[in-house]
Design an enzyme around this catalytic site. Structure first.
Site, PDB file in Angstrom:
ATOM      1  N   ASP A 388       0.848  -1.119  -0.056  1.00  0.00           N
ATOM      2  CA  ASP A 388       0.109   0.139  -0.040  1.00  0.00           C
ATOM      3  C   ASP A 388       0.975   1.302  -0.057  1.00  0.00           C
ATOM      4  O   ASP A 388       0.463   2.113  -0.716  1.00  0.00           O
ATOM      5  CB  ASP A 388      -0.806   0.250   1.388  1.00  0.00           C
ATOM      6  CG  ASP A 388      -1.945  -1.047   1.196  1.00  0.00           C
ATOM      7  OD1 ASP A 388      -2.166  -1.613   0.253  1.00  0.00           O
ATOM      8  OD2 ASP A 388      -2.373  -1.340   2.407  1.00  0.00           O
TER       9      ASP A 388
HETATM   10  P1  NAP Z   1       0.901  -4.189   2.969  1.00  0.00           P
HETATM   11  O1  NAP Z   1       0.284  -3.118   2.203  1.00  0.00           O
HETATM   12  O2  NAP Z   1       0.200  -4.601   4.066  1.00  0.00           O
HETATM   13  O3  NAP Z   1       1.516  -5.055   2.003  1.00  0.00           O
HETATM   14  C1  NAP Z   1       2.358  -6.113   2.549  1.00  0.00           C
HETATM   15  C2  NAP Z   1       2.680  -7.054   1.455  1.00  0.00           C
HETATM   16  O4  NAP Z   1       3.552  -8.049   1.950  1.00  0.00           O
HETATM   17  C3  NAP Z   1       1.434  -7.840   0.828  1.00  0.00           C
HETATM   18  O5  NAP Z   1       1.173  -7.249  -0.028  1.00  0.00           O
HETATM   19  C4  NAP Z   1       1.975  -9.559   1.044  1.00  0.00           C
HETATM   20  O6  NAP Z   1       1.905  -9.983  -0.344  1.00  0.00           O
HETATM   21  C5  NAP Z   1       3.445  -9.168   1.371  1.00  0.00           C
HETATM   22  N1  NAP Z   1       3.945 -10.315   2.215  1.00  0.00           N
HETATM   23  C6  NAP Z   1       3.361 -10.860   3.283  1.00  0.00           C
HETATM   24  N2  NAP Z   1       4.174 -11.858   3.886  1.00  0.00           N
HETATM   25  C7  NAP Z   1       5.231 -12.041   3.005  1.00  0.00           C
HETATM   26  C8  NAP Z   1       6.131 -12.790   2.982  1.00  0.00           C
HETATM   27  N3  NAP Z   1       6.827 -13.665   4.005  1.00  0.00           N
HETATM   28  N4  NAP Z   1       7.195 -12.591   2.283  1.00  0.00           N
HETATM   29  C9  NAP Z   1       7.217 -11.651   1.108  1.00  0.00           C
HETATM   30  N5  NAP Z   1       6.215 -10.650   1.293  1.00  0.00           N
HETATM   31  C10 NAP Z   1       5.196 -10.994   2.126  1.00  0.00           C
HETATM   32  O7  NAP Z   1       2.332  -3.286   3.648  1.00  0.00           O
HETATM   33  P2  NAP Z   1       2.781  -1.945   3.768  1.00  0.00           P
HETATM   34  O8  NAP Z   1       3.161  -1.308   2.377  1.00  0.00           O
HETATM   35  O9  NAP Z   1       3.917  -1.981   4.814  1.00  0.00           O
HETATM   36  O10 NAP Z   1       1.597  -1.198   4.250  1.00  0.00           O
HETATM   37  C11 NAP Z   1       1.179  -0.971   5.550  1.00  0.00           C
HETATM   38  C12 NAP Z   1      -0.357  -0.960   5.390  1.00  0.00           C
HETATM   39  O11 NAP Z   1      -0.833  -1.431   6.720  1.00  0.00           O
HETATM   40  C13 NAP Z   1      -0.929   0.393   5.035  1.00  0.00           C
HETATM   41  O12 NAP Z   1      -2.300   0.086   4.467  1.00  0.00           O
HETATM   42  C14 NAP Z   1      -1.434   0.814   6.589  1.00  0.00           C
HETATM   43  O13 NAP Z   1      -2.032   1.902   6.477  1.00  0.00           O
HETATM   44  C15 NAP Z   1      -1.531  -0.104   7.365  1.00  0.00           C
HETATM   45  N6  NAP Z   1      -1.421  -0.270   8.546  1.00  0.00           N
HETATM   46  C16 NAP Z   1      -0.430   0.495   9.186  1.00  0.00           C
HETATM   47  C17 NAP Z   1      -0.110   0.303  10.357  1.00  0.00           C
HETATM   48  C18 NAP Z   1       0.995   1.163  11.163  1.00  0.00           C
HETATM   49  O14 NAP Z   1       0.719   1.737  12.107  1.00  0.00           O
HETATM   50  N7  NAP Z   1       2.234   0.835  10.538  1.00  0.00           N
HETATM   51  C19 NAP Z   1      -0.876  -0.336  11.326  1.00  0.00           C
HETATM   52  C20 NAP Z   1      -1.982  -1.172  10.951  1.00  0.00           C
HETATM   53  C21 NAP Z   1      -2.341  -1.023   9.549  1.00  0.00           C
HETATM   54  P3  NAP Z   1       1.941 -11.398  -0.787  1.00  0.00           P
HETATM   55  O15 NAP Z   1       0.900 -11.987   0.372  1.00  0.00           O
HETATM   56  O16 NAP Z   1       1.769 -11.652  -1.835  1.00  0.00           O
HETATM   57  O17 NAP Z   1       3.312 -12.005  -0.193  1.00  0.00           O
END
Ligand code: NAP
Length: 466
Positions: A388
């Site tokens: 994201d």
């Molecule tokens: P993300 O959008 O959740 O994407 C994470 C990606 O990691 C997934 O598409 C997944 O794809 C991949 N993944 C998962 N396990 C994996 C593995 N073992 N090896 C390789 N890839 C793996 O993560 P982000 O870009 O860090 O964004 C964070 C999101 O979480 C935002 O939407 C944010 O608003 C939200 N959020 C943030 C917080 C905070 O405070 N930081 C708290 C809660 C929510 P695959 O399944 O294809 O592998």
């Protein structure tokens, strides 16, 4: 030392605890001093507990309650995986807020038929309202984050009206209880409405907004504790509660800014709803994939590489392998930097903690606004398990739920490499157009295993000239 010192020891303990808690928060604001901040916080709260026990006396039920609390809390903290910190934080807010609400209820019924009056009743009403609503709201947040209930927003027509009416009735009963003696049913109804409002508050909130809401609940729990401090005339509770309330609120403001959202939008916007039409579905657009060997070749021959870690790096626990890759590339004269999005991962500071654990120097970690204009000079943006936070739709697609959220401009680098296991979406549940970009190479696999492969391949390249 005379007896007077021991009699007033609790006051010294409270004073030292207050100072320590303030320093703790200051130190927690930088990865370099965060460890010290945690230790200072622990000392501060230990002093506050010791001071309170010495002042009010140690009773058997209190010792038993502390032992039960410690027996549950300590293993929970130890066994909880890093990726579950948001849920864990929500649970601890729930218990803190419940404690405040129960203490308020005990105070209310202390003198049968004669509840407190005046300022004490004002403080107590606020404490109980915030305490109970934070309790249920935090339990709901926990259940959503733990996938015990659907994470998507649950909405219905007139929802905001229902929620605000519920809150208004609770507030009206609260004012009534402050202003005049009320019938016996008023206080229990006040509790039920507060509990109900907490549940309703979280129903329409989904996906990406949960971290901001948890920070806000942290603030409410602090405000409840602060109100409890006024009700009990306990200075330590007032200071700790107010500090907690202010820091939780500031954190939620920072997070709102990072996602370009307003508070009302976070609380009532039903962000994360399933998108009506997914324009890319069914078209099976092609992506370019590559092997670890290809990736190693490109990386080793680059001048500047910016690594973008995300939630997937945390799940795979790939940070140590990422450190090895960084070392290998630096040895080859590559300039390696890290770009940290404020909401990457699942909690604020998630990436900083993991990278610090792997001993990646702080001066290589850069906040989004400091590094974004460097992507255009980078040969490679290596995205490891982030999704994201690098989705260009946030910049231009007005129908996207993440529209307006500032992102890391990885698509400005000459080549983009993305390590993830599949084409599955990230937290917001939406497709990422970055993967279909001509300059993007998809490296499919688990982050830890894939980075380890790249490290091996880079090491196998022609050795660096001495
Ligand atoms: P993300 O959008 O959740 O994407 C994470 C990606 O990691 C997934 O598409 C997944 O794809 C991949 N993944 C998962 N396990 C994996 C593995 N073992 N090896 C390789 N890839 C793996 O993560 P982000 O870009 O860090 O964004 C964070 C999101 O979480 C935002 O939407 C944010 O608003 C939200 N959020 C943030 C917080 C905070 O405070 N930081 C708290 C809660 C929510 P695959 O399944 O294809 O592998």
């Amino acid at each position: 030392m005379d007896a007077g010192f021991f009699a007033s020891f609790w006051q010294y303990a409270y004073f030292l605890a207050a100072v320590t808690v303030v320093f703790s928060i200051k130190w927690l604001s930088s990865p370099a001093t965060a460890r010290r901040g945690v230790i200072a916080g622990e000392i501060g709260f230990a002093l506050a507990i010791i001071g309170t026990l010495l002042h009010f006396g140690i009773t058997v039920p209190i010792v038993i309650a502390m032992m039960i609390g410690a027996a549950i809390g300590a293993p929970m903290a130890r066994l909880m995986p890093m990726t579950a910190v948001p849920q864990f934080t929500a649970l601890s807010h729930a218990f803190g807020a419940l404690a405040a609400a129960l203490v308020g209820t005990a105070e209310y019924y202390l003198e049968p038929g004669q509840p407190p009056t005046g300022f004490k009743m004002v403080a107590l009403t606020i404490e109980v309202l915030l305490g109970f609503l934070t309790f249920t709201a935090s339990i709901m947040a926990f259940a959503k984050l733990q996938d015990l209930i659907p994470t998507r927003p649950m909405t219905y027509k007139g929802q905001n009206f229902v929620n605000l009416t519920l809150l208004a009735i609770a507030a009206a009963i609260g004012v009534w209880m402050i202003a005049a003696p009320t019938p016996a049913w008023a206080y229990p109804v006040f509790i039920v409405l507060s509990l109900g409002f907490g549940v309703m508050l979280i129903l329409p909130i989904g996906g990406g907004d949960m971290p901001t809401v948890i920070a806000l609940l942290n603030s409410y729990a602090g405000a409840a504790a602060c109100a409890m401090g006024f009700a009990l005339q306990n200075y330590m509770l007032i200071i700790a509660g107010a500090t907690n309330a202010a820091s939780g609120f500031i954190l939620s403001v920072i997070m709102c800014k990072a996602m370009n959202r307003s508070f009302t939008n976070v609380l009532f916007g039903a962000f994360g709803q399933v998108q009506p039409a997914d324009k890319t579905k069914g078209t099976a657009k092609p992506v370019r994939s590559a092997t670890a060997e290809d990736a190693a070749m490109i990386l080793a021959n680059s001048q500047k590489v910016i690594i973008v870690p995300g939630y997937g790096m945390a799940v795979a626990q790939a940070q140590h392998k990422v450190r090895e890759l960084t070392d290998q590339l630096i040895k080859r004269g590559v300039d390696v930097q890290f770009a940290i999005h404020p909401v990457a991962g699942r909690m604020p500071g998630h990436m900083n903690v993991l990278l610090a654990e792997a001993d990646i120097p702080y001066d290589r970690l850069h906040e989004m606004e400091d590094i974004n204009n460097e992507f255009s000079e980078a040969d490679v943006a290596l995205v490891i398990g982030a999704n994201d936070v690098v989705n260009p739709a946030a910049r231009h697609d007005k129908t996207s739920p993440i529209y307006g959220m500032p992102i890391l401009d990885v698509d400005k680098a000459h080549t983009v490499m993305v390590i993830k296991r599949s084409m599955n979406p990230g937290f917001a549940g939406i497709e990422n157009e970055l993967y279909y970009n001509d300059k993007t190479l998809m490296l499919f696999g688990d982050a830890k295993a894939f980075v380890a492969e790249i490290v091996k391949e880079v090491a196998a390249q022609t050795p660096v000239a001495a």
